[in-house]
Design a protein around this motif. Structure first.
Motif, short mmCIF file in Angstrom:
data_model
loop_
_atom_site.label_atom_id
_atom_site.label_comp_id
_atom_site.label_asym_id
_atom_site.label_seq_id
_atom_site.Cartn_x
_atom_site.Cartn_y
_atom_site.Cartn_z
N CYS A 154 -4.71 5.37 -2.64
CA CYS A 154 -3.30 5.64 -2.95
C CYS A 154 -2.38 5.47 -1.74
O CYS A 154 -1.17 5.59 -1.87
CB CYS A 154 -3.14 7.04 -3.54
SG CYS A 154 -3.42 8.34 -2.33
N LYS B 272 -2.88 7.09 1.49
CA LYS B 272 -2.84 8.26 2.40
C LYS B 272 -3.12 7.84 3.85
O LYS B 272 -2.37 8.14 4.76
CB LYS B 272 -3.89 9.32 2.01
CG LYS B 272 -3.96 9.67 0.57
CD LYS B 272 -5.04 10.71 0.31
CE LYS B 272 -6.46 10.17 0.32
NZ LYS B 272 -6.81 9.28 -0.79
N SER B 273 -4.27 7.14 4.02
CA SER B 273 -4.67 6.78 5.39
C SER B 273 -3.70 5.78 6.00
O SER B 273 -3.38 5.86 7.18
CB SER B 273 -6.07 6.15 5.39
OG SER B 273 -6.99 7.08 4.94
N GLU C 278 -9.45 12.78 6.73
CA GLU C 278 -10.67 13.24 6.05
C GLU C 278 -11.69 13.77 7.07
O GLU C 278 -12.84 13.30 7.08
CB GLU C 278 -11.31 12.09 5.25
CG GLU C 278 -10.35 11.44 4.29
CD GLU C 278 -10.72 11.66 2.84
OE1 GLU C 278 -11.58 12.50 2.55
OE2 GLU C 278 -10.11 11.00 1.99
N ALA D 220 0.82 -1.22 0.00
CA ALA D 220 0.00 0.00 0.00
C ALA D 220 0.85 1.27 0.00
O ALA D 220 0.44 2.30 -0.52
CB ALA D 220 -0.92 0.00 1.21
P1 ATP Z 1 -9.29 6.57 0.59
O1 ATP Z 1 -9.19 7.97 0.11
O2 ATP Z 1 -10.25 5.76 -0.23
O3 ATP Z 1 -9.49 6.43 2.06
P2 ATP Z 1 -6.44 5.99 0.90
O4 ATP Z 1 -5.52 6.68 -0.02
O5 ATP Z 1 -6.52 6.51 2.29
O6 ATP Z 1 -7.89 5.86 0.24
P3 ATP Z 1 -5.65 3.52 2.14
O7 ATP Z 1 -6.80 3.36 3.04
O8 ATP Z 1 -4.36 3.95 2.73
O9 ATP Z 1 -6.01 4.47 0.92
O10 ATP Z 1 -5.42 2.12 1.39
C1 ATP Z 1 -4.34 1.96 0.48
C2 ATP Z 1 -4.50 0.62 -0.23
O11 ATP Z 1 -4.31 -0.43 0.71
C3 ATP Z 1 -5.87 0.41 -0.85
O12 ATP Z 1 -5.71 -0.21 -2.11
C4 ATP Z 1 -6.56 -0.53 0.12
O13 ATP Z 1 -7.49 -1.36 -0.55
C5 ATP Z 1 -5.39 -1.33 0.66
N1 ATP Z 1 -5.65 -1.80 2.04
C6 ATP Z 1 -6.05 -1.07 3.09
N2 ATP Z 1 -6.17 -1.83 4.19
C7 ATP Z 1 -5.82 -3.09 3.83
C8 ATP Z 1 -5.73 -4.35 4.52
N3 ATP Z 1 -5.98 -4.45 5.81
N4 ATP Z 1 -5.33 -5.42 3.79
C9 ATP Z 1 -5.03 -5.32 2.48
N5 ATP Z 1 -5.09 -4.16 1.77
C10 ATP Z 1 -5.48 -3.07 2.44
#
Ligand code: ATP
Length: 368
Positions: A41, A43-44, A160, A19
């Motif tokens: 992408c 971020k979280s 967020e 990730a």
């Molecule tokens: P959003 O704006 O939708 O919240 P983000 O940029 O914050 O997205 P993240 O939540 O950091 O994205 O997730 C990044 C990637 O990791 C995503 O493709 C998500 O599906 C994957 N991911 C998140 N948690 C897990 C997990 N526990 N196991 C496997 N993949 C995960």
């Protein structure tokens, strides 16, 4: 206040999904850092690794000169505000805000003083005895921030925080968060996919895609000097227009030959294309909607196009343009007083000093 350093941070989830990849960032005291990028992408995940809510697979996290890998979330002196507020519904606002201090066994008078201070900063004095169910979305979000403020953390992490609010309240809370940041003088890291929030709040913005940092820069530089086509297209509403073409070093100057004709490169861009010896190379031109003007009948024009949609926004108008037989669409931001309407054919002129050129294969910026 705190400085934070992320060194070669990676996150690989149990299912093998990567990730976050080789994330490097130095955050100074009192910066307001934004992580922005499309959904998924990373971020979280990055924010949660800083908070201690997610294990770091590889790399090092340093806060104020101390390595934090393996240190529990509660010992990191960090407060996190989530998008779903995470308030205790059966407790009053006062008790919600005081909760962490009570757990820490602070004295009653200290707790009351801190709750009052936070309530006054956030304009919550009048609702301290209400339960969360009796509050508006904006008030709930303020209570969530109040809970973070009383802990007097070194770092505020926000994931967020405004995404559950309607557009008007979002705008209002955005200003309140900016104000809070100035009042508290603390390091903020804020995750959003909303680029208006990113551009208005951040002192520096980290743009991410597929777990990889694309650019870390000030809002101005991201807008005017994007490092690649992804950043150029992601930052800015409406987005930058992209037009493909081939570089041609002709006797009269350096041109990019597009489907509709040739676009002469201004001297410094021409120089750059020459220096890199890019004659014959396919490139992508980037031009922001505000850098396309409507040219008069007898003026120099780069393209003729038909207005598909005319959107009047008041002081300005957006026009969505196309050419018969071409899939290429353009958006121009023009003066709202121009008497134009859908269906009309117009002559377009690009402000060439503002044009960007990108490598068609790597997406990297060739000239800004
Ligand atoms: P959003 O704006 O939708 O919240 P983000 O940029 O914050 O997205 P993240 O939540 O950091 O994205 O997730 C990044 C990637 O990791 C995503 O493709 C998500 O599906 C994957 N991911 C998140 N948690 C897990 C997990 N526990 N196991 C496997 N993949 C995960």
């Amino acid at each position: 206040m705190a400085s934070i350093e992320l060194k070669n941070i990676c996150k690989k989830y149990e299912n093998g999904f990567e990730a976050v990849k080789d994330f490097n960032l130095k955050i100074k005291d009192n910066e307001f850092i934004i992580f922005v990028g499309p959904s998924g992408c990373g971020k979280s995940t990055t924010l949660r690794m800083i908070a201690g809510l997610e294990e770091i697979s590889e790399g090092e996290l340093w806060i104020d000169g101390k390595k934090m890998n393996g240190v529990s979330a509660s010992d990191r002196d960090i407060a996190m505000v989530f998008q779903n507020y995470a308030l205790y519904p059966h407790m009053s606002v006062r008790k919600n805000i005081a909760y962490s201090l009570k757990i820490r066994k602070e004295k009653k008078d200290v707790i009351e003083k801190k709750v009052q201070e936070a309530a006054s900063i956030l304009g919550l004095e009048g609702v301290l005895d209400r339960k969360p169910g009796q509050l508006s979305g904006g008030q709930k979000q303020r209570v969530a921030m109040g809970r973070a403020i009383v802990r007097n953390p070194k770092v505020f992490l926000m994931d967020e925080p405004l995404s559950n609010l309607d557009a008007k309240l979002r705008g209002q809370m955005r200003v309140e968060i900016a104000d809070l940041y100035h009042k508290l003088g603390t390091t903020f890291i804020y995750v959003t996919h909303d680029q208006t929030e990113a551009m208005t709040l951040g002192t520096r913005i980290v743009v991410m895609k597929d777990g990889v940092i694309q650019q870390v820069d000030s809002p101005q530089n991201l807008y005017h000097k994007p490092a690649n086509q992804f950043v150029a297209g992601f930052i800015g509403t409406p987005p930058m227009n992209f037009i493909e073409g081939v570089v041609n070093f002709a006797p009269g100057g350096v041109f990019v030959e597009t489907e509709d004709g040739k676009v002469e490169m201004p001297p410094e861009k021409a120089e750059c294309l020459k220096r890199r010896n890019l004659s014959g190379k396919r490139v992508v031109l980037g031009i922001r909607p505000e850098h396309i003007d409507i040219a008069g009948e007898n003026e120099m024009s780069h393209k003729k196009a038909v207005i598909d949609v005319y959107e009047m926004l008041g002081a300005e108008a957006m026009i969505y343009l196309s050419q018969k037989g071409s899939k290429e669409k353009l958006i121009a931001r023009i003066d709202g007083t121009m008497p134009l309407c859908a269906g009309e054919t117009v002559n377009l002129r690009y402000n060439l000093s503002k044009i960007h050129v990108f490598d068609i294969t790597t997406g990297k910026t060739i000239t800004n």
